[in-house]
Design a protein around this motif. Structure first.
Motif, PDB file in Angstrom:
ATOM      1  N   VAL A 103     -12.215  -8.558  -5.171  1.00 17.47           N
ATOM      2  CA  VAL A 103     -11.926  -7.704  -6.530  1.00 17.47           C
ATOM      3  C   VAL A 103     -10.476  -8.334  -7.106  1.00 17.47           C
ATOM      4  N   ASP A 104     -10.855  -9.027  -8.086  1.00 21.96           N
ATOM      5  CA  ASP A 104      -9.715 -10.002  -8.733  1.00 21.96           C
ATOM      6  C   ASP A 104      -9.080 -10.650  -7.854  1.00 21.96           C
ATOM      7  N   GLY A 105      -9.439 -11.145  -6.801  1.00 25.42           N
ATOM      8  CA  GLY A 105      -8.903 -12.073  -5.737  1.00 25.42           C
ATOM      9  C   GLY A 105      -8.465 -11.333  -4.442  1.00 25.42           C
ATOM     10  N   ASN A 106      -8.654 -10.080  -4.622  1.00 25.58           N
ATOM     11  CA  ASN A 106      -8.109  -9.118  -3.406  1.00 25.58           C
ATOM     12  C   ASN A 106      -9.361  -8.610  -2.483  1.00 25.58           C
ATOM     13  N   THR A 107      -9.235  -8.682  -1.074  1.00 29.15           N
ATOM     14  CA  THR A 107     -10.155  -8.437  -0.319  1.00 29.15           C
ATOM     15  C   THR A 107     -10.564  -6.910   0.036  1.00 29.15           C
ATOM     16  N   LEU A 108     -11.891  -6.559  -0.325  1.00 29.15           N
ATOM     17  CA  LEU A 108     -12.242  -5.277  -0.159  1.00 29.15           C
ATOM     18  C   LEU A 108     -13.312  -5.093   0.935  1.00 29.15           C
ATOM     19  N   TYR A 109     -13.213  -4.175   1.906  1.00 29.26           N
ATOM     20  CA  TYR A 109     -14.211  -3.986   2.920  1.00 29.26           C
ATOM     21  C   TYR A 109     -15.309  -2.861   2.626  1.00 29.26           C
ATOM     22  N   VAL A 110     -16.349  -3.415   2.688  1.00 28.17           N
ATOM     23  CA  VAL A 110     -17.417  -2.400   2.328  1.00 28.17           C
ATOM     24  C   VAL A 110     -18.018  -2.156   3.578  1.00 28.17           C
ATOM     25  N   CYS A 111     -17.902  -0.783   3.734  1.00 29.92           N
ATOM     26  CA  CYS A 111     -18.371  -0.160   5.231  1.00 29.92           C
ATOM     27  C   CYS A 111     -19.575   0.915   5.024  1.00 29.92           C
ATOM     28  N   GLU A 112     -20.153   1.268   6.196  1.00 26.75           N
ATOM     29  CA  GLU A 112     -20.839   2.465   6.094  1.00 26.75           C
ATOM     30  C   GLU A 112     -20.601   3.445   7.487  1.00 26.75           C
ATOM     31  N   VAL A 113     -20.442   4.692   7.276  1.00 23.73           N
ATOM     32  CA  VAL A 113     -20.076   5.674   8.169  1.00 23.73           C
ATOM     33  C   VAL A 113     -21.047   6.685   8.436  1.00 23.73           C
ATOM     34  N   ASP A 114     -21.808   6.833   9.378  1.00 27.04           N
ATOM     35  CA  ASP A 114     -22.743   8.065   9.238  1.00 27.04           C
ATOM     36  C   ASP A 114     -23.682   7.947   8.087  1.00 27.04           C
ATOM     37  N   PRO A 136     -21.723   4.992   2.453  1.00 28.27           N
ATOM     38  CA  PRO A 136     -20.726   4.133   2.113  1.00 28.27           C
ATOM     39  C   PRO A 136     -19.282   4.258   2.006  1.00 28.27           C
ATOM     40  N   LYS A 137     -18.416   3.484   2.676  1.00 28.58           N
ATOM     41  CA  LYS A 137     -16.827   3.539   2.579  1.00 28.58           C
ATOM     42  C   LYS A 137     -16.373   2.405   2.034  1.00 28.58           C
ATOM     43  N   TYR A 138     -15.254   2.556   1.293  1.00 23.54           N
ATOM     44  CA  TYR A 138     -14.577   1.117   0.831  1.00 23.54           C
ATOM     45  C   TYR A 138     -13.158   1.075   1.320  1.00 23.54           C
ATOM     46  N   VAL A 139     -12.779   0.198   2.317  1.00 28.95           N
ATOM     47  CA  VAL A 139     -11.488  -0.038   2.705  1.00 28.95           C
ATOM     48  C   VAL A 139     -10.448  -1.021   1.884  1.00 28.95           C
ATOM     49  N   ILE A 140      -9.423  -0.410   1.562  1.00 22.98           N
ATOM     50  CA  ILE A 140      -8.503  -1.244   0.628  1.00 22.98           C
ATOM     51  C   ILE A 140      -7.354  -1.474   1.514  1.00 22.98           C
ATOM     52  N   PRO A 141      -6.924  -2.804   1.517  1.00 21.10           N
ATOM     53  CA  PRO A 141      -5.744  -3.325   2.567  1.00 21.10           C
ATOM     54  C   PRO A 141      -4.242  -3.021   1.468  1.00 21.10           C
ATOM     55  N   LEU A 142      -3.557  -2.565   2.100  1.00 24.32           N
ATOM     56  CA  LEU A 142      -2.083  -2.381   1.777  1.00 24.32           C
ATOM     57  C   LEU A 142      -0.992  -3.227   1.972  1.00 24.32           C
ATOM     58  N   GLY A 151       8.805  -5.065   6.484  1.00 26.82           N
ATOM     59  CA  GLY A 151       7.254  -4.915   5.649  1.00 26.82           C
ATOM     60  C   GLY A 151       6.547  -3.813   6.396  1.00 26.82           C
ATOM     61  N   ILE A 152       5.850  -2.997   5.682  1.00 25.67           N
ATOM     62  CA  ILE A 152       5.014  -2.100   5.929  1.00 25.67           C
ATOM     63  C   ILE A 152       3.548  -2.458   5.403  1.00 25.67           C
ATOM     64  N   SER A 153       2.563  -1.936   6.156  1.00 24.38           N
ATOM     65  CA  SER A 153       1.210  -2.373   5.634  1.00 24.38           C
ATOM     66  C   SER A 153       0.108  -0.886   5.833  1.00 24.38           C
ATOM     67  N   GLY A 154      -0.996  -1.124   5.668  1.00 28.66           N
ATOM     68  CA  GLY A 154      -2.025  -0.266   6.012  1.00 28.66           C
ATOM     69  C   GLY A 154      -3.308  -0.199   5.270  1.00 28.66           C
ATOM     70  N   PHE A 155      -4.154   0.556   5.591  1.00 27.79           N
ATOM     71  CA  PHE A 155      -5.562   0.883   4.857  1.00 27.79           C
ATOM     72  C   PHE A 155      -5.885   2.144   4.399  1.00 27.79           C
ATOM     73  N   ILE A 156      -6.451   2.199   3.150  1.00 32.05           N
ATOM     74  CA  ILE A 156      -6.936   3.297   2.499  1.00 32.05           C
ATOM     75  C   ILE A 156      -8.563   3.406   2.734  1.00 32.05           C
ATOM     76  N   ALA A 157      -9.296   4.170   3.225  1.00 30.98           N
ATOM     77  CA  ALA A 157     -10.840   4.356   3.224  1.00 30.98           C
ATOM     78  C   ALA A 157     -10.861   5.129   2.176  1.00 30.98           C
ATOM     79  N   VAL A 158     -11.841   4.990   1.206  1.00 32.55           N
ATOM     80  CA  VAL A 158     -12.305   5.858   0.208  1.00 32.55           C
ATOM     81  C   VAL A 158     -13.675   6.196   0.249  1.00 32.55           C
TER      82      VAL A 158
END
Length: 214
Positions: free
Chosen positions: A85-96, A99-105, A113-120
């Motif tokens: 997405v505009d050069g940024n990685t998005l993880y397309v997932c499936e749970v149960d 669809p779920k979408y995981v955004i790296p932070l 530094g801090i980091s993380g992932f938000i699943a949408v």
């Protein structure tokens, strides 16, 4: 004659030139050995880094308490593909089956530094799960963003955007005034909590073109 030769040898081995040459040879030998060990261990180190990344993505999807083999297998089942997405990685997932979408932070805490992932969720508006990590935050304070699983779970169900607004609203606040989009700050770690808020706002904003699609 032998005594003279021994004295000459002793003088040579005690000279500055001998010391410099000996030290240089030892440095080269040690450097070669370190480089050899690094190259020998690098594939294993790279594999461990890759596995840790996979586990963090799974944590954001509320898939935890997995050993290494389970994590590898679950990741291959759940994470369907990576998109840009505009050069940024998005993880397309499936749970149960959903669809779920995981955004790296990535961001900055108090000490590093801090980091993380938000699943949408598939509505692209609400949080399914979250996981945060850090490099050097204070144990028992800022480090709680990683260590406190219950705190991470507070993000579940929160909205990325406030109704009627295009601005990213998901945030960490010392005083929550919008329970739909805000999570209580970590006690005693205001600056780290602020760093998480900034990271969320800046990170999610990068994926707005994708999140706005219905």
């Amino acid at each position: 004659m032998n005594d003279k030769r021994q004295n000459d040898m002793a003088m040579k081995t005690n000279s500055n030139t001998y010391t410099l040459i000996y030290s240089s040879v030892m440095v080269i030998v040690v450097a070669f050995l370190l480089a050899f060990v690094y190259q020998a261990l690098k594939p294993m180190q790279d594999a461990n880094v890759a596995l840790d990344l996979k586990k963090q993505i799974l944590y954001s999807l509320n898939l935890r308490d997995l050993d290494n083999a389970q994590a590898e297998r679950t990741y291959s089942e759940v994470v369907k593909r990576e998109e840009q997405v505009d050069g940024n990685t998005l993880y397309v997932c499936e749970v149960d089956g959903k669809p779920k979408y995981v955004i790296p932070l990535k961001g900055m805490g108090l000490w590093g530094g801090i980091s993380g992932f938000i699943a949408v969720n598939d509505d692209r508006q609400t949080v399914y799960g979250a996981y945060f990590n850090h490099e050097s935050e204070t144990a028992g304070l800022g480090a709680e963003i990683k260590d406190n699983r219950a705190w991470q779970e507070k993000f579940r169900g929160k909205h990325l955007f406030k109704k009627g607004s295009a601005d990213v609203a998901l945030a960490v606040k010392k005083k929550v005034d919008d329970p739909d989009t805000q999570v209580d700050a970590v006690t005693g770690a205001t600056l780290t909590s602020n760093g998480v808020s900034d990271m969320l706002r800046e990170g999610i904003e990068k994926y707005r073109p994708f999140l706005e699609k219905k």
